[in-house]
Design a protein around this motif. Structure first.
Motif, PDB file in Angstrom:
ATOM      1  N   ARG A 174       8.291  10.541   9.007  1.00 36.30           N
ATOM      2  CA  ARG A 174       9.034  11.613   8.414  1.00 36.30           C
ATOM      3  C   ARG A 174       8.154  10.039   6.741  1.00 36.30           C
ATOM      4  NH1 ARG A 174      14.236  10.408   9.651  1.00 36.30           N
ATOM      5  NH2 ARG A 174      14.007   8.796   8.372  1.00 36.30           N
ATOM      6  N   ALA A 175       7.342   8.567   7.292  1.00 35.66           N
ATOM      7  CA  ALA A 175       7.166   8.324   6.652  1.00 35.66           C
ATOM      8  C   ALA A 175       5.343   8.364   6.160  1.00 35.66           C
ATOM      9  CB  ALA A 175       7.355   6.655   7.034  1.00 35.66           C
ATOM     10  N   VAL A 176       4.808   8.893   7.676  1.00 35.83           N
ATOM     11  CA  VAL A 176       3.716   8.907   7.872  1.00 35.83           C
ATOM     12  C   VAL A 176       3.485  10.478   7.045  1.00 35.83           C
ATOM     13  CG1 VAL A 176       1.750  10.292   9.524  1.00 35.83           C
ATOM     14  CG2 VAL A 176       3.308   7.680  10.343  1.00 35.83           C
ATOM     15  N   ASN A 177       4.652  11.730   7.275  1.00 36.31           N
ATOM     16  CA  ASN A 177       4.156  12.709   6.781  1.00 36.31           C
ATOM     17  C   ASN A 177       3.846  12.295   4.828  1.00 36.31           C
ATOM     18  OD1 ASN A 177       4.496  14.329   8.927  1.00 36.31           O
ATOM     19  ND2 ASN A 177       6.386  15.156   9.259  1.00 36.31           N
ATOM     20  N   LYS A 178       5.327  12.123   4.699  1.00 38.24           N
ATOM     21  CA  LYS A 178       4.983  11.534   3.526  1.00 38.24           C
ATOM     22  C   LYS A 178       3.860  10.712   2.890  1.00 38.24           C
ATOM     23  CE  LYS A 178       7.893   9.413  -0.396  1.00 38.24           C
ATOM     24  NZ  LYS A 178       9.064   8.774  -0.500  1.00 38.24           N
ATOM     25  N   ALA A 179       3.376   9.382   3.408  1.00 35.60           N
ATOM     26  CA  ALA A 179       2.022   9.267   3.494  1.00 35.60           C
ATOM     27  C   ALA A 179       0.984  10.049   2.945  1.00 35.60           C
ATOM     28  CB  ALA A 179       1.295   8.268   3.925  1.00 35.60           C
ATOM     29  N   ILE A 180       0.703  11.036   4.228  1.00 33.26           N
ATOM     30  CA  ILE A 180      -0.050  12.568   3.977  1.00 33.26           C
ATOM     31  C   ILE A 180      -0.301  13.871   3.141  1.00 33.26           C
ATOM     32  CG2 ILE A 180      -0.684  14.355   5.612  1.00 33.26           C
ATOM     33  CD1 ILE A 180      -0.348  12.837   7.953  1.00 33.26           C
ATOM     34  N   ALA A 181       1.398  13.841   2.608  1.00 33.27           N
ATOM     35  CA  ALA A 181       1.605  14.768   1.328  1.00 33.27           C
ATOM     36  C   ALA A 181       1.194  13.803   0.155  1.00 33.27           C
ATOM     37  CB  ALA A 181       2.979  14.840   1.687  1.00 33.27           C
ATOM     38  N   LEU A 182       1.156  12.408  -0.191  1.00 33.08           N
ATOM     39  CA  LEU A 182       0.808  12.011  -1.098  1.00 33.08           C
ATOM     40  C   LEU A 182      -0.781  12.304  -1.413  1.00 33.08           C
ATOM     41  CD1 LEU A 182       3.913   8.559  -1.260  1.00 33.08           C
ATOM     42  CD2 LEU A 182       3.065  10.512  -2.738  1.00 33.08           C
ATOM     43  N   LYS A 183      -1.205  11.900  -0.241  1.00 25.84           N
ATOM     44  CA  LYS A 183      -2.980  11.975  -0.106  1.00 25.84           C
ATOM     45  C   LYS A 183      -2.868  12.770  -0.048  1.00 25.84           C
ATOM     46  CE  LYS A 183      -6.172   8.624   1.915  1.00 25.84           C
ATOM     47  NZ  LYS A 183      -6.406   7.483   1.911  1.00 25.84           N
ATOM     48  N   CYS A 189       7.349  -3.387  14.864  1.00 26.60           N
ATOM     49  CA  CYS A 189       5.903  -3.334  14.709  1.00 26.60           C
ATOM     50  C   CYS A 189       5.717  -2.598  13.653  1.00 26.60           C
ATOM     51  CB  CYS A 189       7.254  -1.831  15.586  1.00 26.60           C
ATOM     52  SG  CYS A 189       7.808  -1.270  14.504  1.00 26.60           S
ATOM     53  N   THR A 190       5.572  -2.893  12.446  1.00 25.93           N
ATOM     54  CA  THR A 190       5.626  -2.518  11.274  1.00 25.93           C
ATOM     55  C   THR A 190       3.834  -2.507  11.254  1.00 25.93           C
ATOM     56  OG1 THR A 190       7.947  -2.113  10.928  1.00 25.93           O
ATOM     57  CG2 THR A 190       6.322  -1.590   9.048  1.00 25.93           C
ATOM     58  N   PRO A 191       4.258  -3.765  10.801  1.00 24.15           N
ATOM     59  CA  PRO A 191       2.438  -3.742  10.430  1.00 24.15           C
ATOM     60  C   PRO A 191       1.967  -3.421  11.256  1.00 24.15           C
ATOM     61  CG  PRO A 191       3.520  -6.236  10.577  1.00 24.15           C
ATOM     62  CD  PRO A 191       4.636  -5.383  11.220  1.00 24.15           C
ATOM     63  N   GLY A 192       1.893  -3.327  13.178  1.00 25.50           N
ATOM     64  CA  GLY A 192       0.787  -2.879  13.607  1.00 25.50           C
ATOM     65  C   GLY A 192       1.119  -0.873  13.076  1.00 25.50           C
ATOM     66  N   THR A 198       1.105  -1.043   0.010  1.00 23.55           N
ATOM     67  CA  THR A 198       0.282  -0.256   0.094  1.00 23.55           C
ATOM     68  C   THR A 198       1.188   1.430   0.048  1.00 23.55           C
ATOM     69  OG1 THR A 198      -0.010   0.039   2.614  1.00 23.55           O
ATOM     70  CG2 THR A 198      -1.543  -1.150   1.493  1.00 23.55           C
ATOM     71  N   GLN A 199       0.190   2.182   0.039  1.00 30.71           N
ATOM     72  CA  GLN A 199       1.308   3.793  -0.133  1.00 30.71           C
ATOM     73  C   GLN A 199       1.728   4.089   1.464  1.00 30.71           C
ATOM     74  OE1 GLN A 199      -0.947   7.292  -1.038  1.00 30.71           O
ATOM     75  NE2 GLN A 199       0.219   7.222  -3.236  1.00 30.71           N
ATOM     76  N   VAL A 200       0.995   3.829   1.584  1.00 36.20           N
ATOM     77  CA  VAL A 200       1.469   3.899   3.284  1.00 36.20           C
ATOM     78  C   VAL A 200       2.849   2.835   3.916  1.00 36.20           C
ATOM     79  CG1 VAL A 200       0.854   3.513   5.678  1.00 36.20           C
ATOM     80  CG2 VAL A 200      -0.646   4.456   4.345  1.00 36.20           C
ATOM     81  N   GLN A 201       2.407   1.590   3.375  1.00 38.53           N
ATOM     82  CA  GLN A 201       3.452   0.522   3.425  1.00 38.53           C
ATOM     83  C   GLN A 201       4.744   0.878   2.631  1.00 38.53           C
ATOM     84  OE1 GLN A 201       1.965  -2.858   1.918  1.00 38.53           O
ATOM     85  NE2 GLN A 201       2.244  -3.603   4.199  1.00 38.53           N
TER      86      GLN A 201
END
Ligand code: FES
Ligand code: FES
Length: 168
Positions: free
Chosen positions: A154-163, A112-115, A95-98
């Motif tokens: 950073r991953a969360v921020n990128k996922a938000i920016a892409l969305k 911890c990553t799947p959670g 997924t995009q988040v992954q």
């Protein structure tokens, strides 16, 4: 003399739980937790077992779209509900988040990553533009012993920016 009555062979109740889009019939004793059904009965080992007391978030799954610690949920509580594990989220590929976790170094050992991915996916489905405080609140139940959280943020921020880019 007390007559000993053998423990009755009560039939184990069969539950129907929709797991990753498929209605699944499961013979589950009333004391069994969702985490153990997913990992041990269904082989969905992407859902991780760690503290087993609701503190780490490694076992996070979606139940009817909401993030739930599967170590705290009894299987019978999920009767008739829809459970999505990390395997279900990524059935069509990453997924995009992954992908964002991958690109931004949002993991080291990955336990911890799947959670984390399940929690972030639920957060973004609920609110595609969360504030920093919202992100901290959403991730407060997911612990990581490796990354220091920098890569995760950073991953969360990128996922938000892409969305945002995709939804204009
Ligand atoms: S294993 Fe469920 S919260 Fe830690
Ligand atoms: S990457 Fe190892 S616990 Fe988070």
């Amino acid at each position: 003399m007390i007559e000993r009555v053998p423990m009755s062979a009560d039939p184990i109740p069969t539950l129907i739980i929709n797991v990753n889009g498929k209605d699944t019939a499961l013979a589950v004793p009333p004391t069994k937790r969702l985490l153990h059904v997913l990992r041990d009965d269904l082989g969905l080992t992407g859902t991780k077992r760690s503290c087993e007391m609701g503190r780490c978030g490694a076992c996070m799954v979606l139940v009817d779209g909401k993030p739930v610690n599967s170590c705290l949920a009894m299987a019978y509580q999920c009767e008739g509900k829809s459970v999505t594990t990390i395997e279900g989220l990524s059935e069509g590929g990453l997924t995009q988040v992954q992908q964002c976790f991958l690109e931004e170094g949002g993991y080291q050992c990955g336990y911890c990553t799947p959670g984390m991915v399940v929690t972030v996916t639920a957060m973004l489905a609920h609110d595609p533009s969360p504030s920093d405080a919202d992100i901290e609140e959403a991730l407060s139940g997911n612990l990581c012993r490796c990354t220091g959280y920098g890569g995760i943020r950073r991953a969360v921020n990128k996922a938000i920016a892409l969305k945002k880019e995709q939804t204009g």
